[in-house]
Design a protein around this motif. Structure first.
Motif, mmCIF file in Angstrom:
data_model
loop_
_atom_site.group_PDB
_atom_site.id
_atom_site.type_symbol
_atom_site.label_atom_id
_atom_site.label_comp_id
_atom_site.label_asym_id
_atom_site.label_seq_id
_atom_site.Cartn_x
_atom_site.Cartn_y
_atom_site.Cartn_z
ATOM 1 N N CYS A 67 3.354 3.580 2.138
ATOM 2 C CA CYS A 67 2.134 3.360 1.366
ATOM 3 C C CYS A 67 2.021 4.431 0.298
ATOM 4 C CB CYS A 67 0.900 3.352 2.269
ATOM 5 S SG CYS A 67 0.631 4.838 3.180
ATOM 6 N N ARG A 108 -5.013 -1.379 8.148
ATOM 7 C CA ARG A 108 -5.239 -0.005 7.698
ATOM 8 C C ARG A 108 -5.038 0.983 8.850
ATOM 9 N NH1 ARG A 108 -7.420 2.598 3.169
ATOM 10 N NH2 ARG A 108 -7.022 4.826 3.510
ATOM 11 N N CYS A 163 -1.259 1.692 9.234
ATOM 12 C CA CYS A 163 -0.436 2.160 8.121
ATOM 13 C C CYS A 163 0.445 3.301 8.618
ATOM 14 C CB CYS A 163 -1.331 2.643 6.993
ATOM 15 S SG CYS A 163 -0.398 3.254 5.567
ATOM 16 N N CYS A 167 2.726 5.289 6.721
ATOM 17 C CA CYS A 167 3.278 6.227 5.749
ATOM 18 C C CYS A 167 3.161 7.644 6.300
ATOM 19 C CB CYS A 167 2.521 6.110 4.426
ATOM 20 S SG CYS A 167 0.858 6.783 4.469
ATOM 21 N N CYS A 174 -0.282 8.926 6.982
ATOM 22 C CA CYS A 174 -1.080 8.315 8.041
ATOM 23 C C CYS A 174 -0.417 8.347 9.411
ATOM 24 C CB CYS A 174 -1.372 6.854 7.694
ATOM 25 S SG CYS A 174 -2.299 6.615 6.167
ATOM 26 N N SER A 196 -0.623 0.175 1.129
ATOM 27 C CA SER A 196 0.187 0.070 2.341
ATOM 28 C C SER A 196 1.155 -1.083 2.209
ATOM 29 C CB SER A 196 -0.692 -0.170 3.572
ATOM 30 O OG SER A 196 -1.642 0.856 3.751
ATOM 31 N N TYR A 205 4.015 -3.508 4.562
ATOM 32 C CA TYR A 205 4.372 -3.882 5.924
ATOM 33 C C TYR A 205 5.540 -4.859 5.881
ATOM 34 C CZ TYR A 205 -0.459 -2.259 6.449
ATOM 35 O OH TYR A 205 -1.612 -1.522 6.385
#
Length: 409
Positions: free
Chosen positions: A4, A51, A54, A56, A59, A102, A104
């Protein structure tokens, strides 16, 4: 797998995008994100879940497979403003109102589909294999037998053995050596032993001044071990070191889940009583190793269910059922009537077999009722079993590592 980035610039409130593959991404009412696939399948996810997951570096801490975010500054009030599917990377891209982005992978999303079939597949294949209930007439069909050496040396056989314990509820191993460490070796092959007030391994043999009913030569009625533990032992590993040469000493066993299911279908009123009325299970004595006193007590019904309404645990041990029955007076009589029916059905479905020296009888202690016929020792023949316990948390963990050696979060 996931990435993200922060975005700069205005974001649209609602976006729908189609690509050459035919996959479309759509934001629905600011609450859900939907992917429509060419085969007509639709994958739908709560935007807050996206969210929350996420992954990344900002996060998610990949090495520990842990979220970094704290819920108090979490995603509840952060809305998605734009979604699209990127054909080249095969990723869903979500742009958030706080300038976060983000992505996926499609495969990752498919594995986490909220649809009923996907959820059930995960529960059956990863969480716990579905059990196979069986009665006396099916005993021959469900009996799984393994070589002791193969279980110790081959991961594929270890996996099959653990699956048999999870699905059928028991298994027989043959060819174990005349060694008091056999039960320990099997437990440590899985993970580690569950230590109890009877030690890490325990002996089952006739003892003078016995402090446990199992250490007598009298018949041992159908029961589960340790109903007085909140965290009851998962499997019981019983190695026959010496078998009785008398006509007795045979094992008895009944599938407790099968009996509970039979009660639910044929005697629903009794079933509800056994599912809801708590019983006091107890054990008082001294630790065999250190001589430390113990007073174990747990209140639970005979039939226990899990969060999905499936059978999770059977509690039954006449010798460890307290005389203190801490329920209202009007529940006591109905409980005894239901309990009598349960034991009647369990006895009618009991199978009987006699292990030989070198056999290891292993069973799910949360499910199987087990017992033993009376026997007689002689000066040159004394029945002697060595046992150990392992918790199901450890067993399921080992089974998953064998089935999914490269599993990620």
């Amino acid at each position: 797998m996931l990435s993200c980035k922060h975005l700069i610039g205005p974001l649209l409130n609602r976006q729908f995008q189609r690509h050459a593959s035919g996959i479309t991404a759509q934001l629905l009412e600011q609450r859900y994100v939907e992917l429509a696939q060419p085969d007509g399948q639709r994958l739908k996810y709560p935007s807050i879940w996206l969210r929350d997951n996420c992954q990344c570096p900002e996060c998610f801490h990949a090495e520990t497979r842990a979220r970094k975010s704290h819920w108090e500054r979490g995603p509840l009030h952060v809305q998605a403003k734009r979604v699209n599917y990127d054909e080249k990377s095969q990723q869903l891209i979500v742009n958030w109102e706080d300038a976060h982005n983000s992505s996926y992978d499609l495969e990752w999303l498919q594995e986490r589909d909220f649809g009923q079939q996907s959820r059930q597949r995960y529960l059956n294949e990863v969480y716990k294999p579905p059990v196979q209930l069986w009665g006396k007439s099916q005993f021959g069909e469900v009996t799984r037998e393994f070589s002791y050496d193969d279980v110790l040396k081959q991961d594929s056989v270890l996996r099959d053995w653990l699956e048999a314990l999870a699905v059928q509820g028991f298994a027989l191993l043959h060819g174990a050596p005349h060694d008091t460490e056999v039960a320990r070796h099997l437990a440590e092959r899985i993970g580690h032993i569950k230590r109890t007030t009877y030690g890490d391994v325990f002996e089952v043999k006739s003892k003078p001044n016995a402090k446990n009913y199992a250490y007598l030569m009298t018949p041992l009625p159908l029961h589960t071990d340790m109903p007085y533990y909140e965290y009851k032992a998962g499997i019981n590993i019983l190695h026959t070191l010496v078998q009785s040469s008398s006509p007795g000493g045979a094992n008895m066993m009944t599938d407790g889940f099968f009996i509970a299911d039979k009660m639910r279908r044929e005697h629903p009123d009794y079933y509800e009583v056994l599912r809801t009325v708590p019983v006091n299970w107890f054990d008082i004595g001294h630790d065999g190793d250190a001589g430390k006193p113990f007073h174990s007590l747990w209140r639970a019904p005979v039939i226990c269910l899990d969060v999905d309404g499936q059978f999770a645990r059977i509690n039954q041990n006449t010798t460890k059922r307290d005389s203190r029955f801490t329920v209202p007076l009007d529940q006591a009589m109905s409980w005894y009537e239901a309990y009598d029916k349960f034991l009647q059905l369990a006895q009618a479905e009991a199978v009987e077999f006699k292990t030989r020296a070198g056999d290891v009888f292993v069973f799910n202690n949360l499910r199987m009722l087990h017992g033993r016929t009376a026997y007689e020792d002689s000066p040159d023949n004394k029945r002697h079993l060595i046992g150990a316990y392992v918790d199901w948390d450890i067993i399921y963990s080992k089974l998953r590592t064998l089935k999914f050696p490269n599993a990620s979060n």
